[in-house]
Scaffold this motif. Structure first.
Motif, PDB file in Angstrom:
ATOM      1  N   SER A  57       9.666 -12.023 -15.480  1.00 45.05           N
ATOM      2  CA  SER A  57      11.089 -11.835 -15.223  1.00 45.05           C
ATOM      3  C   SER A  57      11.284 -11.629 -13.724  1.00 45.05           C
ATOM      4  N   PRO A  58      12.534 -11.735 -13.227  1.00 43.23           N
ATOM      5  CA  PRO A  58      12.743 -11.495 -11.792  1.00 43.23           C
ATOM      6  C   PRO A  58      12.260 -10.127 -11.319  1.00 43.23           C
ATOM      7  N   SER A  59      12.436  -9.092 -12.136  1.00 43.15           N
ATOM      8  CA  SER A  59      11.983  -7.764 -11.708  1.00 43.15           C
ATOM      9  C   SER A  59      10.463  -7.700 -11.650  1.00 43.15           C
ATOM     10  N   GLN A  60       9.787  -8.368 -12.596  1.00 38.22           N
ATOM     11  CA  GLN A  60       8.324  -8.401 -12.545  1.00 38.22           C
ATOM     12  C   GLN A  60       7.836  -9.196 -11.337  1.00 38.22           C
ATOM     13  N   ALA A  61       8.525 -10.296 -11.041  1.00 37.86           N
ATOM     14  CA  ALA A  61       8.159 -11.091  -9.868  1.00 37.86           C
ATOM     15  C   ALA A  61       8.311 -10.257  -8.596  1.00 37.86           C
ATOM     16  N   GLY A  62       9.362  -9.463  -8.531  1.00 38.66           N
ATOM     17  CA  GLY A  62       9.539  -8.578  -7.391  1.00 38.66           C
ATOM     18  C   GLY A  62       8.416  -7.566  -7.272  1.00 38.66           C
ATOM     19  N   PHE A  63       7.872  -7.139  -8.406  1.00 38.87           N
ATOM     20  CA  PHE A  63       6.796  -6.146  -8.384  1.00 38.87           C
ATOM     21  C   PHE A  63       5.503  -6.729  -7.838  1.00 38.87           C
ATOM     22  N   LEU A  64       5.352  -8.069  -7.830  1.00 39.91           N
ATOM     23  CA  LEU A  64       4.195  -8.666  -7.181  1.00 39.91           C
ATOM     24  C   LEU A  64       4.126  -8.263  -5.714  1.00 39.91           C
ATOM     25  N   VAL A  65       5.300  -8.181  -5.069  1.00 36.17           N
ATOM     26  CA  VAL A  65       5.366  -7.721  -3.692  1.00 36.17           C
ATOM     27  C   VAL A  65       5.239  -6.205  -3.627  1.00 36.17           C
ATOM     28  N   SER A  66       5.936  -5.524  -4.525  1.00 33.29           N
ATOM     29  CA  SER A  66       5.986  -4.059  -4.473  1.00 33.29           C
ATOM     30  C   SER A  66       4.644  -3.400  -4.752  1.00 33.29           C
ATOM     31  N   SER A  67       3.795  -4.016  -5.564  1.00 30.14           N
ATOM     32  CA  SER A  67       2.530  -3.369  -5.946  1.00 30.14           C
ATOM     33  C   SER A  67       1.663  -3.070  -4.731  1.00 30.14           C
ATOM     34  N   GLY A  68       1.606  -4.003  -3.794  1.00 32.83           N
ATOM     35  CA  GLY A  68       0.842  -3.742  -2.575  1.00 32.83           C
ATOM     36  C   GLY A  68       1.468  -2.651  -1.736  1.00 32.83           C
ATOM     37  N   THR A 112      -4.487 -12.739 -13.713  1.00 31.61           N
ATOM     38  CA  THR A 112      -3.379 -12.304 -14.559  1.00 31.61           C
ATOM     39  C   THR A 112      -2.419 -11.457 -13.730  1.00 31.61           C
ATOM     40  N   TYR A 113      -1.233 -11.226 -14.279  1.00 32.20           N
ATOM     41  CA  TYR A 113      -0.248 -10.388 -13.607  1.00 32.20           C
ATOM     42  C   TYR A 113      -0.805  -8.997 -13.342  1.00 32.20           C
ATOM     43  N   ALA A 114      -1.457  -8.410 -14.349  1.00 34.96           N
ATOM     44  CA  ALA A 114      -1.977  -7.044 -14.204  1.00 34.96           C
ATOM     45  C   ALA A 114      -3.081  -6.987 -13.160  1.00 34.96           C
ATOM     46  N   SER A 115      -3.998  -7.954 -13.189  1.00 35.87           N
ATOM     47  CA  SER A 115      -5.110  -7.915 -12.225  1.00 35.87           C
ATOM     48  C   SER A 115      -4.613  -8.164 -10.804  1.00 35.87           C
ATOM     49  N   PHE A 116      -3.642  -9.067 -10.646  1.00 34.47           N
ATOM     50  CA  PHE A 116      -3.098  -9.309  -9.319  1.00 34.47           C
ATOM     51  C   PHE A 116      -2.461  -8.043  -8.764  1.00 34.47           C
ATOM     52  N   ARG A 120      -3.620  -5.852  -5.529  1.00 31.25           N
ATOM     53  CA  ARG A 120      -2.667  -5.657  -4.440  1.00 31.25           C
ATOM     54  C   ARG A 120      -2.477  -4.166  -4.140  1.00 31.25           C
ATOM     55  N   PHE A 121      -2.449  -3.336  -5.171  1.00 32.95           N
ATOM     56  CA  PHE A 121      -2.325  -1.891  -4.955  1.00 32.95           C
ATOM     57  C   PHE A 121      -3.497  -1.377  -4.125  1.00 32.95           C
ATOM     58  N   LEU A 122      -4.707  -1.782  -4.495  1.00 37.19           N
ATOM     59  CA  LEU A 122      -5.886  -1.306  -3.774  1.00 37.19           C
ATOM     60  C   LEU A 122      -5.935  -1.854  -2.356  1.00 37.19           C
ATOM     61  N   THR A 123      -5.526  -3.116  -2.173  1.00 40.07           N
ATOM     62  CA  THR A 123      -5.447  -3.672  -0.821  1.00 40.07           C
ATOM     63  C   THR A 123      -4.474  -2.874   0.029  1.00 40.07           C
ATOM     64  N   GLY A 124      -3.367  -2.469  -0.586  1.00 38.08           N
ATOM     65  CA  GLY A 124      -2.354  -1.706   0.128  1.00 38.08           C
ATOM     66  C   GLY A 124      -2.872  -0.392   0.688  1.00 38.08           C
ATOM     67  N   LEU A 125      -3.873   0.207   0.036  1.00 40.67           N
ATOM     68  CA  LEU A 125      -4.452   1.439   0.571  1.00 40.67           C
ATOM     69  C   LEU A 125      -5.025   1.209   1.968  1.00 40.67           C
ATOM     70  N   GLY A 126      -5.643   0.040   2.176  1.00 39.44           N
ATOM     71  CA  GLY A 126      -6.160  -0.289   3.498  1.00 39.44           C
ATOM     72  C   GLY A 126      -5.070  -0.728   4.456  1.00 39.44           C
ATOM     73  N   LEU A 127      -4.114  -1.529   3.948  1.00 35.81           N
ATOM     74  CA  LEU A 127      -3.018  -1.975   4.803  1.00 35.81           C
ATOM     75  C   LEU A 127      -2.214  -0.791   5.331  1.00 35.81           C
ATOM     76  N   GLY A 128      -2.132   0.270   4.538  1.00 32.81           N
ATOM     77  CA  GLY A 128      -1.391   1.452   4.953  1.00 32.81           C
ATOM     78  C   GLY A 128      -1.988   2.152   6.156  1.00 32.81           C
ATOM     79  N   VAL A 129      -3.206   1.793   6.508  1.00 30.08           N
ATOM     80  CA  VAL A 129      -3.860   2.350   7.686  1.00 30.08           C
ATOM     81  C   VAL A 129      -3.561   1.515   8.934  1.00 30.08           C
ATOM     82  N   LEU A 130      -3.547   0.197   8.784  1.00 32.16           N
ATOM     83  CA  LEU A 130      -3.626  -0.690   9.955  1.00 32.16           C
ATOM     84  C   LEU A 130      -2.409  -0.623  10.853  1.00 32.16           C
ATOM     85  N   LEU A 131      -1.215  -0.825  10.304  1.00 31.64           N
ATOM     86  CA  LEU A 131      -0.028  -0.868  11.161  1.00 31.64           C
ATOM     87  C   LEU A 131       0.292   0.493  11.782  1.00 31.64           C
TER      88      LEU A 131
END
Length: 450
Positions: A57-68, A112-116, A120-131
């Motif tokens: 759904s559109p809200s789930q598609a948006g969460f692809l970005v939000s998860s990271g 899958t949606y869940a694995s992606f 992305r959540f775990l990648t975000g832990l590192g991205l939260g350091v860089l900028l």
């Protein structure tokens, strides 16, 4: 050693010329933030490929970005306390390795949606350091007279260029190789990480705050070689405290409370607008009749103009730190009004012009807010201050793509995108502009602590 000259580390750094070492370290931070920007924005180019196969759904598609961004939230808010205690260099390298490993795993195993979303959540832990840590590092290194411009070239250029590269990979490579190519390209950060291991020194202000004098003497001799003889026996003086045990309490102390709260509210609103914009603009433009390649190119366009807008604003801000809130406010109000006009006109030329303006003003101002935040706190909790700004802001960034997707789902059209983004940017401009309405005492409270 006690017979040597007494020098103030802040004055020494502030008065330095821009040396080859400054430029080398600036390039390293630029490349680090390039991969940060690339990895932050590439999920927007995944949506078109997976929403039908994964039945989103559109809200789930948006969460692809939000998860990271959820991972980024924890990384940004937590890294500052680590960096303020154990060093900028070690923390930055740890963040890079998290991003390296998780980017590769996303390319290979996110089926899958869940694995992606999990990767992305775990990648975000590192991205939260860089900028945020890149911003902190640059601000502790740059000569004061060019701190905004140096930060824009050292941090924002890389972040914006990363967004442009993500758009180009999305347009030219994903049709042939699938969305996974976005993440295989992202693993090119691994050689960069090895270079950072070899070249990047610790922040000089952190070394001074921790009393690591031999390392500090060596580094300062490279940053200001004309004063090498002075540094060989100098006693380095700093007026700052060591990192407080409770950095959040320090950010909310009477001296900083209003500035901190204003920055946090502003960051929440602006990153709601920015990540809603970059997460949805490719798909929305395709809905408005643009071609696939044209729709994807809008993301690259915004990132390109955001750097120009940020550099323009930074140049103005370098002429008066106290005027920065007013300038930021003007940038976001203009950008928000521009986005709102997309509700009433839909043509290729108009869409192109307004998206360019949105990047220039809405995204461009965010880069200067990051630098304004770094300059508003002492070294002992500066990384925590920038981390909290971007951490709280990422709550808005998390909600932006998801809420805007949900609004489209409820309203049945893309108009909600422009209402939500334009309104958030305008309100953010009014909030940050309020700092300039407090008079001289307010200006003193936001002046650099050093």
């Amino acid at each position: 050693m006690s017979s040597g000259a007494e020098v103030d580390i802040h004055e020494e750094l502030a008065g330095a010329a821009v040396t080859p070492l400054h430029k080398t370290l600036g390039v390293l931070i630029t490349l680090i933030t390039l991969f940060d920007g690339y990895d932050t924005f590439n999920p927007a180019y995944v949506i078109q490929y997976v929403k039908q196969p994964w039945g989103l759904s559109p809200s789930q598609a948006g969460f692809l970005v939000s998860s990271g961004l959820i991972g980024f939230l924890f990384g940004a808010m937590g890294h500052g306390m680590v960096a303020d205690r154990y060093g900028r260099r070690k923390t930055l390298l740890a963040g890079l390795w998290i991003v390296n490993v998780l980017t590769l795993l996303t390319a290979m195993f996110a089926t899958t949606y869940a694995s992606f979303c999990g990767f992305r959540f775990l990648t975000g832990l590192g991205l939260g350091v860089l900028l945020p840590l890149g911003t902190t590092y640059i601000n502790e290194l740059a000569p004061q007279r060019v701190s905004n411009s140096f930060s824009l070239w050292g941090v924002t250029f890389g972040w914006s260029l990363g967004g442009v590269v993500a758009g180009l990979v999305g347009v030219f490579l994903t049709p042939t190789y699938g969305w996974q190519i976005l993440y295989f390209v992202g693993t090119m950060s691994i050689p960069l990480t090895l270079a950072v291991h070899a070249v990047l020194p610790e922040s000089p202000k952190f070394l001074a705050a921790r009393g690591r004098l031999e390392e500090l003497r060596a580094l300062m001799s490279r940053l200001r070689p004309e004063r090498r003889a002075v540094y060989a026996t100098a006693v380095f003086r700093t007026t700052e405290r060591t990192a407080p045990k409770n950095t959040i309490a320090a950010l909310l102390a009477p001296r900083y409370r209003r500035v901190s709260l204003t920055i946090w509210v502003t960051a929440f609103l602006t990153l709601f607008a920015i990540f809603g914009l970059v997460g949805w603009i490719p798909s929305v433009m395709i809905q408005r009749g643009e071609s696939f390649a044209s729709g994807f190119s809008y993301g690259a366009l915004m990132q390109a103009t955001s750097f120009i807008g940020g550099l323009t604003l930074a140049t103005l801000a370098d002429h008066g730190f106290a005027a920065t809130p007013r300038l930021l406010g003007a940038w976001w109000i203009i950008g928000g009004i521009a986005v709102g006009t997309l509700l009433f006109v839909n043509s290729h030329a108009f869409n192109f012009a307004i998206v360019a303006i949105a990047g220039f003003f809405v995204i461009g101002a965010q880069h200067v807010l990051n630098n304004f935040t770094a300059n508003s706190y002492e070294t002992g909790f500066r990384a925590s201050g920038v981390g909290m700004e971007l951490g709280v802001g990422r709550v808005g960034g998390i909600l932006g793509p998801y809420v805007i997707g949900l609004l489209q789902q409820v309203t049945g059209g893309p108009a909600a995108v422009f209402w939500a983004i334009g309104g958030s940017a305008i309100i953010a401009g009014l909030v940050i502009g309020s700092l300039s309405m407090q008079g001289k005492s307010a200006q003193a409270s936001v002046a650099p602590a050093e």
